[in-house]
Design an enzyme around this catalytic site. Structure first.
Site, PDB file in Angstrom:
ATOM      1  N   SER A 154       0.853  -1.198   0.000  1.00 46.00           N
ATOM      2  CA  SER A 154       0.000   0.000   0.000  1.00 46.00           C
ATOM      3  C   SER A 154       0.880   1.236   0.000  1.00 46.00           C
ATOM      4  O   SER A 154       1.993   1.220   0.550  1.00 46.00           O
ATOM      5  CB  SER A 154      -0.877   0.025   1.262  1.00 46.00           C
ATOM      6  OG  SER A 154      -1.539   1.269   1.355  1.00 46.00           O
ATOM      7  N   TYR A 167      -1.899  -0.782  10.185  1.00 46.25           N
ATOM      8  CA  TYR A 167      -1.980  -1.117   8.754  1.00 46.25           C
ATOM      9  C   TYR A 167      -0.771  -0.551   8.012  1.00 46.25           C
ATOM     10  O   TYR A 167      -0.126  -1.250   7.221  1.00 46.25           O
ATOM     11  CB  TYR A 167      -3.288  -0.565   8.194  1.00 46.25           C
ATOM     12  CG  TYR A 167      -3.520  -0.814   6.726  1.00 46.25           C
ATOM     13  CD1 TYR A 167      -3.922  -2.061   6.261  1.00 46.25           C
ATOM     14  CD2 TYR A 167      -3.349   0.209   5.790  1.00 46.25           C
ATOM     15  CE1 TYR A 167      -4.155  -2.288   4.905  1.00 46.25           C
ATOM     16  CE2 TYR A 167      -3.576  -0.003   4.441  1.00 46.25           C
ATOM     17  CZ  TYR A 167      -3.979  -1.254   3.998  1.00 46.25           C
ATOM     18  OH  TYR A 167      -4.204  -1.469   2.662  1.00 46.25           O
TER      19      TYR A 167
HETATM   20  N1  LIG Z   1      -8.692  -0.499  -1.694  1.00 49.41           N
HETATM   21  C1  LIG Z   1      -7.645   0.253  -1.473  1.00 49.41           C
HETATM   22  O1  LIG Z   1      -7.709   1.494  -1.535  1.00 49.41           O
HETATM   23  C2  LIG Z   1      -6.319  -0.378  -1.149  1.00 49.41           C
HETATM   24  C3  LIG Z   1      -5.185   0.451  -1.113  1.00 49.41           C
HETATM   25  C4  LIG Z   1      -3.957  -0.110  -0.847  1.00 49.41           C
HETATM   26  C5  LIG Z   1      -3.834  -1.459  -0.627  1.00 49.41           C
HETATM   27  N2  LIG Z   1      -4.954  -2.254  -0.643  1.00 49.41           N
HETATM   28  C6  LIG Z   1      -4.772  -3.682  -0.408  1.00 49.41           C
HETATM   29  O2  LIG Z   1      -5.330  -4.406  -1.485  1.00 49.41           O
HETATM   30  C7  LIG Z   1      -5.671  -5.710  -1.027  1.00 49.41           C
HETATM   31  C8  LIG Z   1      -7.103  -6.026  -1.451  1.00 49.41           C
HETATM   32  O3  LIG Z   1      -7.986  -5.197  -0.717  1.00 49.41           O
HETATM   33  P1  LIG Z   1      -9.352  -4.594  -1.288  1.00 49.41           P
HETATM   34  O4  LIG Z   1      -9.272  -3.138  -1.110  1.00 49.41           O
HETATM   35  O5  LIG Z   1      -9.665  -5.167  -2.593  1.00 49.41           O
HETATM   36  O6  LIG Z   1     -10.382  -5.078  -0.185  1.00 49.41           O
HETATM   37  P2  LIG Z   1     -11.469  -6.242  -0.162  1.00 49.41           P
HETATM   38  O7  LIG Z   1     -12.372  -6.121  -1.323  1.00 49.41           O
HETATM   39  O8  LIG Z   1     -12.044  -6.173   1.208  1.00 49.41           O
HETATM   40  O9  LIG Z   1     -10.581  -7.560  -0.326  1.00 49.41           O
HETATM   41  C9  LIG Z   1      -9.869  -8.111   0.746  1.00 49.41           C
HETATM   42  C10 LIG Z   1      -9.553  -9.547   0.405  1.00 49.41           C
HETATM   43  O10 LIG Z   1      -8.824 -10.148   1.475  1.00 49.41           O
HETATM   44  C11 LIG Z   1      -9.285 -11.462   1.592  1.00 49.41           C
HETATM   45  N3  LIG Z   1      -9.050 -12.005   2.921  1.00 49.41           N
HETATM   46  C12 LIG Z   1      -9.229 -11.399   4.113  1.00 49.41           C
HETATM   47  N4  LIG Z   1      -8.933 -12.256   5.100  1.00 49.41           N
HETATM   48  C13 LIG Z   1      -8.587 -13.421   4.503  1.00 49.41           C
HETATM   49  C14 LIG Z   1      -8.174 -14.685   4.971  1.00 49.41           C
HETATM   50  N5  LIG Z   1      -8.036 -14.951   6.278  1.00 49.41           N
HETATM   51  N6  LIG Z   1      -7.914 -15.659   4.066  1.00 49.41           N
HETATM   52  C15 LIG Z   1      -8.031 -15.427   2.738  1.00 49.41           C
HETATM   53  N7  LIG Z   1      -8.380 -14.247   2.236  1.00 49.41           N
HETATM   54  C16 LIG Z   1      -8.665 -13.271   3.107  1.00 49.41           C
HETATM   55  C17 LIG Z   1     -10.771 -11.389   1.340  1.00 49.41           C
HETATM   56  O11 LIG Z   1     -11.232 -12.657   0.896  1.00 49.41           O
HETATM   57  P3  LIG Z   1     -12.330 -13.564   1.646  1.00 49.41           P
HETATM   58  O12 LIG Z   1     -13.214 -12.685   2.438  1.00 49.41           O
HETATM   59  O13 LIG Z   1     -12.973 -14.322   0.539  1.00 49.41           O
HETATM   60  O14 LIG Z   1     -11.512 -14.501   2.481  1.00 49.41           O
HETATM   61  C18 LIG Z   1     -10.823 -10.388   0.199  1.00 49.41           C
HETATM   62  O15 LIG Z   1     -10.691 -11.065  -1.029  1.00 49.41           O
HETATM   63  C19 LIG Z   1      -5.455  -5.711   0.490  1.00 49.41           C
HETATM   64  O16 LIG Z   1      -4.176  -6.235   0.772  1.00 49.41           O
HETATM   65  C20 LIG Z   1      -5.477  -4.230   0.832  1.00 49.41           C
HETATM   66  O17 LIG Z   1      -4.775  -3.954   2.009  1.00 49.41           O
HETATM   67  C21 LIG Z   1      -6.203  -1.747  -0.906  1.00 49.41           C
END
Ligand SMILES: NC(=O)c1ccc[n+]([C@@H]2O[C@H](COP(=O)([O-])OP(=O)(O)OC[C@H]3O[C@@H](n4cnc5c(N)ncnc54)[C@H](OP(=O)(O)O)[C@@H]3O)[C@@H](O)[C@H]2O)c1
Length: 270
Positions: A154, A167
């Site tokens: 991130s 985080y």
């Molecule tokens: N959105 C942003 O602005 C942003 C910015 C920087 C970085 N990120 C990073 O991008 C990545 C994806 O996030 P997102 O924003 O797309 O959020 P999201 O839609 O909430 O996705 C989070 C993912 O993490 C998975 N997850 C959580 N706990 C888990 C576990 N115990 N085992 C397996 N999978 C697990 C969830 O899958 P299940 O619920 O199916 O298990 C889900 O697919 C994350 O690492 C987040 O920190 C996001």
């Protein structure tokens, strides 16, 4: 796409967190470049929905359930995937997110932040989000002498973001681990890089960014005000970075890098 630097035909890509918004978008992108994609996560409903979407677009995908925080579950998932595909040459490690009890709203006391909340965020983002999948799928890639691991870090891992202290620190550790493994495995056919997204509306942050009527929250407006492109990103805008890092031809000499996709957020102060 045939013969292009970015053709992923013949590759199997595992997207851990492919059930989420950004991971799902990257799963679709890799499939559009020709990879067979395995969408991995706990939510079968969201995983199968993504598989259907990829298939409808003409790509190849399957779903495999796994808990990123459980080594036995990840190992069983890898073995089940290998039984179906024979190899895994791309891993996108995109499981992660913040949790409310690890957030410090204005006026809250850092000294009162609980160890449980801190550990929970580190567990999800560093251990489940990078360490365990790198160990489990890295082992396979080292045996194949071929692999590209892409950790989703991130922008908050580069500059600590207000409120999300655990985080930010966990994502900084993901970037650090990425560089460590890149050096460790550089001569063994496995490249390890990170992508650091800025702000992309997703399940885990939408309440933070938008009010119920769709307008920005105060925090959302602050973020837009600090983003030179004056908007949030959308999941499709990670496609170029992930396909490039996944392609063993296009990024053959690239390892240990952190590719920032943030509309300029980290490039400006006031
Ligand atoms: N959105 C942003 O602005 C942003 C910015 C920087 C970085 N990120 C990073 O991008 C990545 C994806 O996030 P997102 O924003 O797309 O959020 P999201 O839609 O909430 O996705 C989070 C993912 O993490 C998975 N997850 C959580 N706990 C888990 C576990 N115990 N085992 C397996 N999978 C697990 C969830 O899958 P299940 O619920 O199916 O298990 C889900 O697919 C994350 O690492 C987040 O920190 C996001």
């Amino acid at each position: 796409m045939a013969n292009s630097l970015f053709d992923l035909t013949g590759e199997t890509a595992v997207v851990l967190g492919g059930t989420g918004v950004l991971g799902g978008g990257m799963a679709s992108a890799l499939a559009s470049a020709g990879a067979k994609v395995v969408v991995v996560g706990r939510s079968e409903d969201r995983g199968l929905a993504r598989v259907r979407e990829i298939e409808q677009a003409g790509g190849q995908a399957l779903f495999q359930s796994a808990d990123a925080l459980d080594m036995a579950s990840l190992t069983a998932a890898r073995d089940a995937i290998l039984a179906k595909t024979g190899s895994v040459s791309i891993l996108v490690a995109a499981a992660g997110g913040n949790r409310p009890d690890a957030t410090l709203p204005p006026g809250s006391d850092f000294c009162k932040l609980s160890r449980e909340a801190w550990n929970g965020v580190f567990d999800l983002n560093l251990v489940g989000g990078s360490l365990l999948p790198s160990q489990v799928f890295g082992e396979t890639m080292l045996a194949q002498k071929k692999g590209s691991i892409i950790n989703i870090a991130s922008m908050a891992g580069m500059i600590p973001l207000s409120r999300v202290v655990a985080y930010s620190a966990a994502k900084a550790a993901v970037i650090n681990l990425t560089k460590f493994l890149a050096r460790e495995w550089a001569t063994r056919g496995v490249r390890v890089n990170a992508i650091s997204p800025g702000f992309f509306p997703a399940e885990q942050n939408k309440a933070l960014l938008f009010k119920e009527d769709g307008s920005y929250t105060e925090r959302g407006a602050q973020i837009i005000g600090h983003t030179p492109m004056a908007r949030f990103g959308s999941a499709e805008e990670l496609a170029g970075a992930v396909i490039w890092l996944a392609s063993h031809r296009a990024s053959s000499f690239v390892t240990g890098q952190n590719i920032v996709v943030d509309g300029g957020f980290s490039s400006t102060t006031i």
